[in-house]
Design a protein around this motif. Structure first.
Motif, PDB file in Angstrom:
ATOM      1  N   ILE A 246       0.861  -1.183   0.000  1.00  9.64           N
ATOM      2  CA  ILE A 246       0.000   0.000   0.000  1.00  9.64           C
ATOM      3  C   ILE A 246       0.896   1.231   0.000  1.00  9.64           C
ATOM      4  O   ILE A 246       1.863   1.313   0.768  1.00  9.64           O
ATOM      5  CB  ILE A 246      -0.930   0.041   1.235  1.00  9.64           C
ATOM      6  CG1 ILE A 246      -1.949  -1.102   1.177  1.00  9.64           C
ATOM      7  CG2 ILE A 246      -1.658   1.384   1.336  1.00  9.64           C
ATOM      8  CD1 ILE A 246      -2.825  -1.204   2.425  1.00  9.64           C
ATOM      9  N   VAL A 247       0.575   2.171  -0.874  1.00 11.22           N
ATOM     10  CA  VAL A 247       1.248   3.469  -0.898  1.00 11.22           C
ATOM     11  C   VAL A 247       0.209   4.528  -0.569  1.00 11.22           C
ATOM     12  O   VAL A 247      -0.908   4.491  -1.099  1.00 11.22           O
ATOM     13  CB  VAL A 247       1.865   3.757  -2.282  1.00 11.22           C
ATOM     14  CG1 VAL A 247       2.510   5.137  -2.296  1.00 11.22           C
ATOM     15  CG2 VAL A 247       2.886   2.690  -2.639  1.00 11.22           C
ATOM     16  N   THR A 248       0.550   5.448   0.319  1.00  9.46           N
ATOM     17  CA  THR A 248      -0.370   6.522   0.678  1.00  9.46           C
ATOM     18  C   THR A 248       0.341   7.869   0.613  1.00  9.46           C
ATOM     19  O   THR A 248       1.565   7.946   0.729  1.00  9.46           O
ATOM     20  CB  THR A 248      -0.962   6.313   2.085  1.00  9.46           C
ATOM     21  OG1 THR A 248      -1.931   7.342   2.349  1.00  9.46           O
ATOM     22  CG2 THR A 248       0.123   6.369   3.165  1.00  9.46           C
ATOM     23  N   ASN A 249      -0.451   8.916   0.420  1.00  6.27           N
ATOM     24  CA  ASN A 249       0.091  10.272   0.457  1.00  6.27           C
ATOM     25  C   ASN A 249      -0.349  11.002   1.709  1.00  6.27           C
ATOM     26  O   ASN A 249      -0.070  12.190   1.858  1.00  6.27           O
ATOM     27  CB  ASN A 249      -0.382  11.057  -0.777  1.00  6.27           C
ATOM     28  CG  ASN A 249      -1.875  11.319  -0.743  1.00  6.27           C
ATOM     29  OD1 ASN A 249      -2.623  10.598  -0.086  1.00  6.27           O
ATOM     30  ND2 ASN A 249      -2.325  12.349  -1.442  1.00  6.27           N
ATOM     31  N   ASP A 250      -1.057  10.299   2.603  1.00  2.16           N
ATOM     32  CA  ASP A 250      -1.681  10.964   3.743  1.00  2.16           C
ATOM     33  C   ASP A 250      -1.074  10.516   5.074  1.00  2.16           C
ATOM     34  O   ASP A 250      -1.230   9.358   5.467  1.00  2.16           O
ATOM     35  CB  ASP A 250      -3.188  10.688   3.749  1.00  2.16           C
ATOM     36  CG  ASP A 250      -3.940  11.648   4.636  1.00  2.16           C
ATOM     37  OD1 ASP A 250      -3.761  11.570   5.863  1.00  2.16           O
ATOM     38  OD2 ASP A 250      -4.696  12.482   4.108  1.00  2.16           O
ATOM     39  N   PRO A 251      -0.393  11.428   5.780  1.00  2.00           N
ATOM     40  CA  PRO A 251       0.212  11.063   7.071  1.00  2.00           C
ATOM     41  C   PRO A 251      -0.821  10.584   8.100  1.00  2.00           C
ATOM     42  O   PRO A 251      -0.507   9.734   8.936  1.00  2.00           O
ATOM     43  CB  PRO A 251       0.882  12.361   7.543  1.00  2.00           C
ATOM     44  CG  PRO A 251       1.067  13.171   6.300  1.00  2.00           C
ATOM     45  CD  PRO A 251      -0.080  12.826   5.411  1.00  2.00           C
ATOM     46  N   LEU A 276       4.580   5.742   3.094  1.00  2.00           N
ATOM     47  CA  LEU A 276       4.102   7.119   3.046  1.00  2.00           C
ATOM     48  C   LEU A 276       4.981   7.938   2.105  1.00  2.00           C
ATOM     49  O   LEU A 276       6.191   8.062   2.320  1.00  2.00           O
ATOM     50  CB  LEU A 276       4.127   7.737   4.446  1.00  2.00           C
ATOM     51  CG  LEU A 276       3.761   9.223   4.545  1.00  2.00           C
ATOM     52  CD1 LEU A 276       2.308   9.458   4.133  1.00  2.00           C
ATOM     53  CD2 LEU A 276       4.004   9.727   5.970  1.00  2.00           C
ATOM     54  N   SER A 277       4.373   8.520   1.092  1.00  2.00           N
ATOM     55  CA  SER A 277       5.114   9.349   0.145  1.00  2.00           C
ATOM     56  C   SER A 277       5.583  10.633   0.807  1.00  2.00           C
ATOM     57  O   SER A 277       4.798  11.336   1.445  1.00  2.00           O
ATOM     58  CB  SER A 277       4.207   9.698  -1.046  1.00  2.00           C
ATOM     59  OG  SER A 277       4.763  10.746  -1.806  1.00  2.00           O
ATOM     60  N   TRP A 284       5.882  13.286  -3.722  1.00  2.25           N
ATOM     61  CA  TRP A 284       6.696  12.424  -4.577  1.00  2.25           C
ATOM     62  C   TRP A 284       5.838  11.477  -5.409  1.00  2.25           C
ATOM     63  O   TRP A 284       6.315  10.901  -6.381  1.00  2.25           O
ATOM     64  CB  TRP A 284       7.659  11.586  -3.728  1.00  2.25           C
ATOM     65  CG  TRP A 284       8.829  12.342  -3.192  1.00  2.25           C
ATOM     66  CD1 TRP A 284       8.989  13.698  -3.110  1.00  2.25           C
ATOM     67  CD2 TRP A 284      10.022  11.774  -2.636  1.00  2.25           C
ATOM     68  NE1 TRP A 284      10.201  14.005  -2.543  1.00  2.25           N
ATOM     69  CE2 TRP A 284      10.856  12.843  -2.232  1.00  2.25           C
ATOM     70  CE3 TRP A 284      10.459  10.474  -2.421  1.00  2.25           C
ATOM     71  CZ2 TRP A 284      12.103  12.641  -1.650  1.00  2.25           C
ATOM     72  CZ3 TRP A 284      11.704  10.264  -1.833  1.00  2.25           C
ATOM     73  CH2 TRP A 284      12.517  11.347  -1.457  1.00  2.25           C
ATOM     74  N   PHE A 285       4.601  11.270  -5.010  1.00  2.00           N
ATOM     75  CA  PHE A 285       3.736  10.305  -5.699  1.00  2.00           C
ATOM     76  C   PHE A 285       2.562  11.001  -6.382  1.00  2.00           C
ATOM     77  O   PHE A 285       2.142  10.626  -7.465  1.00  2.00           O
ATOM     78  CB  PHE A 285       3.213   9.265  -4.694  1.00  2.00           C
ATOM     79  CG  PHE A 285       2.440   8.143  -5.322  1.00  2.00           C
ATOM     80  CD1 PHE A 285       3.080   6.993  -5.751  1.00  2.00           C
ATOM     81  CD2 PHE A 285       1.058   8.230  -5.505  1.00  2.00           C
ATOM     82  CE1 PHE A 285       2.372   5.955  -6.349  1.00  2.00           C
ATOM     83  CE2 PHE A 285       0.336   7.206  -6.096  1.00  2.00           C
ATOM     84  CZ  PHE A 285       0.991   6.057  -6.517  1.00  2.00           C
ATOM     85  N   LEU A 294       9.320  12.722 -10.565  1.00  2.00           N
ATOM     86  CA  LEU A 294      10.533  12.059 -11.041  1.00  2.00           C
ATOM     87  C   LEU A 294      11.336  11.481  -9.885  1.00  2.00           C
ATOM     88  O   LEU A 294      11.808  10.339  -9.945  1.00  2.00           O
ATOM     89  CB  LEU A 294      11.384  13.043 -11.849  1.00  2.00           C
ATOM     90  CG  LEU A 294      10.843  13.429 -13.231  1.00  2.00           C
ATOM     91  CD1 LEU A 294      11.661  14.576 -13.813  1.00  2.00           C
ATOM     92  CD2 LEU A 294      10.853  12.225 -14.177  1.00  2.00           C
ATOM     93  N   ILE A 295      11.510  12.249  -8.819  1.00  2.52           N
ATOM     94  CA  ILE A 295      12.257  11.727  -7.675  1.00  2.52           C
ATOM     95  C   ILE A 295      11.473  10.598  -6.999  1.00  2.52           C
ATOM     96  O   ILE A 295      12.051   9.651  -6.463  1.00  2.52           O
ATOM     97  CB  ILE A 295      12.604  12.860  -6.671  1.00  2.52           C
ATOM     98  CG1 ILE A 295      13.558  12.360  -5.593  1.00  2.52           C
ATOM     99  CG2 ILE A 295      11.354  13.458  -6.045  1.00  2.52           C
ATOM    100  CD1 ILE A 295      14.896  11.887  -6.111  1.00  2.52           C
ATOM    101  N   GLY A 296      10.151  10.678  -7.088  1.00  2.00           N
ATOM    102  CA  GLY A 296       9.319   9.618  -6.528  1.00  2.00           C
ATOM    103  C   GLY A 296       9.473   8.298  -7.254  1.00  2.00           C
ATOM    104  O   GLY A 296       9.300   7.228  -6.655  1.00  2.00           O
ATOM    105  N   LEU A 297       9.801   8.333  -8.544  1.00  2.00           N
ATOM    106  CA  LEU A 297      10.015   7.088  -9.279  1.00  2.00           C
ATOM    107  C   LEU A 297      11.180   6.298  -8.689  1.00  2.00           C
ATOM    108  O   LEU A 297      11.124   5.062  -8.597  1.00  2.00           O
ATOM    109  CB  LEU A 297      10.283   7.389 -10.754  1.00  2.00           C
ATOM    110  CG  LEU A 297       9.096   7.815 -11.610  1.00  2.00           C
ATOM    111  CD1 LEU A 297       9.564   8.241 -12.994  1.00  2.00           C
ATOM    112  CD2 LEU A 297       8.064   6.697 -11.724  1.00  2.00           C
TER     113      LEU A 297
END
Length: 346
Positions: A246-251, A276-277, A284-285, A294-297
């Protein structure tokens, strides 16, 4: 956006009269629209966050403001004079907050939007351009076109040398990743769920710009059963999918997911594979889905394929931030960024 255009004619004429006049040149944007640009672009209004990021990266002194003002923790990552640019709102996307009056008051000589170039956005661009007299260009915002986006926007801004520098970086990064991913067999490509928002129950369907990174890196987006954009899903569906990653952008979601018994039945939660991104100064995501990814890749490739990728993230982040955000992070900044719970790939 308010439709009080007949009332704005006198104001628009007066505002346009105050704008500098330069010789025109023709530019064909990614919607196929032919737009007459001033020979010298000095003031750019970015219609949405992805455009803000790339205009800032290429020609920061032309950017007249941000779609949203920088928060204190974000301001530390870019030079002070750019962090202090005003909030102007956004013309496109969810929660658009700008209007024609605001655009005219900013006195840009170019409006730029990046993302979808479909008929809806082309029509908006035509309408705003007609009502303001300000050239408005649309550029394709897909992740795989990032080097071309950079070059095309650089041409519009008259920043070709800078564009070549950034586009070369982007092509090299993308090429390095793609060459290794091509050798990974399908059965070694993980299934991934993108948990957006504080409840983790908003995600992106197949082709959504918000989950492009998953698909770009060859992984399987569990919500790709149908094409579309962002969508809300039920927790029962997530449990049925049982994502291994699982990838999330929310702390907030990252902090709470470990405490909820139902989520603990999901493989990614049980095996501590929820990530967490990073989000400073840009995500980053996602948030926004622009060149900042790009750095997120690099970050996500190591999460998805730990046996294939081992990046020196401190070095990579320092290089990218200096090149795109005009300030190299300090070692304490890098340590804090990468030490945030959920960020480290391992």
């Amino acid at each position: 956006m308010p439709r009080r255009f007949p009332l704005l004619v006198a104001f628009a004429v007066a505002a346009l009269a105050a704008l500098p006049v330069f010789a025109a040149r023709e530019f064909t944007d990614d919607a196929g629209r032919k737009v007459s640009l001033p020979d010298k672009v000095t003031r750019v209004y970015a219609a949405g966050p992805p455009a803000s990021v790339l205009v800032f990266a290429l020609a920061p002194d032309t950017l007249v403001g941000w779609t949203r003002a920088f928060r204190p923790d974000e301001s530390e990552w870019v030079p002070e004079k750019y962090a202090k640019l005003p909030e102007l709102g956004r013309l496109t996307g969810r929660g658009n907050t700008a209007n024609v009056e605001g655009i005219l008051q900013a006195k840009p000589d170019l409006i730029v939007d990046m993302g979808s170039t479909n008929a809806t956005f082309a029509s908006l661009a035509d309408r705003v351009q007609q009502q303001t007299g300000i050239p408005y260009i649309l550029l394709d915002g897909r992740l795989d076109t990032t080097p071309q986006q950079i070059e095309k926007l650089a041409t519009a801004l008259g920043a070709e040398a800078r564009g070549r520098e950034l586009a070369t970086y982007a092509r090299d990064l993308i090429g390095r990743l793609q060459s290794k991913i091509a050798a990974i067999p399908p059965d070694k490509r993980p299934e991934v769920y993108y948990a957006r928002g504080p409840q983790g129950l908003q995600t992106g369907l197949r082709g959504s710009i918000n989950v492009e990174m998953i698909e770009f890196l060859g992984a399987k987006n569990l919500a790709a059963t149908q094409a579309g954009g962002l969508t809300n899903v039920g927790l029962e569906q997530v449990v049925l999918w049982d994502p291994p990653v699982i990838v999330t952008n929310d702390p907030n979601f990252y902090r709470e997911v470990w405490k909820l018994p139902v989520w603990n039945s999901v493989t990614a939660v049980r095996k501590k594979r929820v990530y967490l991104s990073p989000h400073l100064p840009f995500g980053w995501f996602d948030y926004p889905p622009g060149a900042n990814r790009l750095i997120g890749l690099l970050w996500l490739s190591e999460i998805l394929y730990p046996e294939t990728f081992r990046h020196d993230l401190r070095k990579e982040v320092a290089t990218f931030y200096k090149l795109f955000y005009h300030r190299e992070p300090t070692l304490p900044q890098l340590d804090a960024l990468l030490a945030e719970p959920g960020v480290a790939p391992r």
